[in-house]
Design an enzyme around this catalytic site. Sequence first.
Site, PDB file in Angstrom:
ATOM      1  N   ARG A 155       2.653 -15.068   3.579  1.00 54.62           N
ATOM      2  CA  ARG A 155       2.410 -14.466   2.257  1.00 54.62           C
ATOM      3  C   ARG A 155       3.153 -13.147   2.067  1.00 54.62           C
ATOM      4  O   ARG A 155       2.633 -12.201   1.461  1.00 54.62           O
ATOM      5  CB  ARG A 155       0.905 -14.275   2.013  1.00 54.62           C
TER       6      ARG A 155
ATOM      7  N   SER B  56      -6.323 -17.879  -4.040  1.00 53.84           N
ATOM      8  CA  SER B  56      -6.989 -17.405  -2.827  1.00 53.84           C
ATOM      9  C   SER B  56      -6.977 -15.885  -2.809  1.00 53.84           C
ATOM     10  O   SER B  56      -5.919 -15.260  -2.923  1.00 53.84           O
ATOM     11  CB  SER B  56      -6.271 -17.940  -1.583  1.00 53.84           C
TER      12      SER B  56
ATOM     13  N   GLU C 169      -5.066 -10.928  -0.460  1.00 58.55           N
ATOM     14  CA  GLU C 169      -3.785 -11.508  -0.826  1.00 58.55           C
ATOM     15  C   GLU C 169      -3.392 -11.044  -2.226  1.00 58.55           C
ATOM     16  O   GLU C 169      -2.223 -10.955  -2.566  1.00 58.55           O
ATOM     17  CB  GLU C 169      -3.884 -13.042  -0.782  1.00 58.55           C
TER      18      GLU C 169
END
Length: 308
Positions: free
Chosen positions: A181, A231, A301
């Site tokens: 990520r 998420s 995130e």
Amino acid sequence: MRSGLSEELFRIISDKSIIENEDLSRHTTFRIGGPADYFVRINSAAELSSLLKLFSELEMEFFKDFYVIGNGSNLLVSDKGFRGVIVTLGGEFSDVRLLDDTHIFAGAAAFNSAVANLARDNSLTGFEFAHGIPGTIGGALIMNAGAYGGEMKQVVKKIRVMESDGSEVEFSCEEAEFGYRTSMFKNRPCVILGAQIELSKGDKGDIENTMNDLMSRRREKQPLEFPSAGSTFKRPEGNFAGKLIEEAGLRGYKVGDAQVSEKHCGFVVNKGKATSEDVDKLIRDVQEKVFENSGVKLDPEVIRLGEF
């Protein structure tokens, strides 16, 4: 704002492409966020180059004074908004086209689903994982987006960007420093223009079946009926954020109208009128309680934009 910015913006960009005091809740999948001083839509590389040169002349900083967004699918924007210029890409940056038998060019503003559909239509496999990721190629590259065992670094061959001085540069997949990520573009003062994606020949029917299966699994397991940023937390090594959150007794936990999804604990959802402060507090509460319960520190995130 910088002196002379308004006049210069309207000089180099079409009036129709500039909105003052634009509510950013209209441009994030969370449906949360206050106004930006200016919201500018850029449709060509020439316009973008002129804009970046202007920002440089006015000594405006990437990320602080101006920020580039795509679909806003991984953003939590402050209720106070953003004191500066929000830039979004359209026009030629939405281009998606086949380069040859196994390569696709995708502009930064192209939706992941559009690329997946073009790949399927041309019997190219490898991009099925991204079909349901609700964002653009630019954002997917910055975050090295992934799902169901696939991620961008597996399929990207070259990335084209525009530097802060308006010049264009190309990077290889290896040079992009893709990680979980993240990528070098996350903190680099540049704008992604597009990417060359390398796929493999496959069976069109199998590709479509895989895409349909992954979408079905998303609908079954993820709270797609509510606004969210996807998420909320990165996956901790050797574990799953949703599992740790549930084990901490936080399924359905609410702060205002922000809630840990009852369907999937890895998602924070907007139940109607959640504010960024609601979401921010909920995220911090979850981090604290998960750490108390398991000793694991969850890293968000979601990117915070603006003043918190």
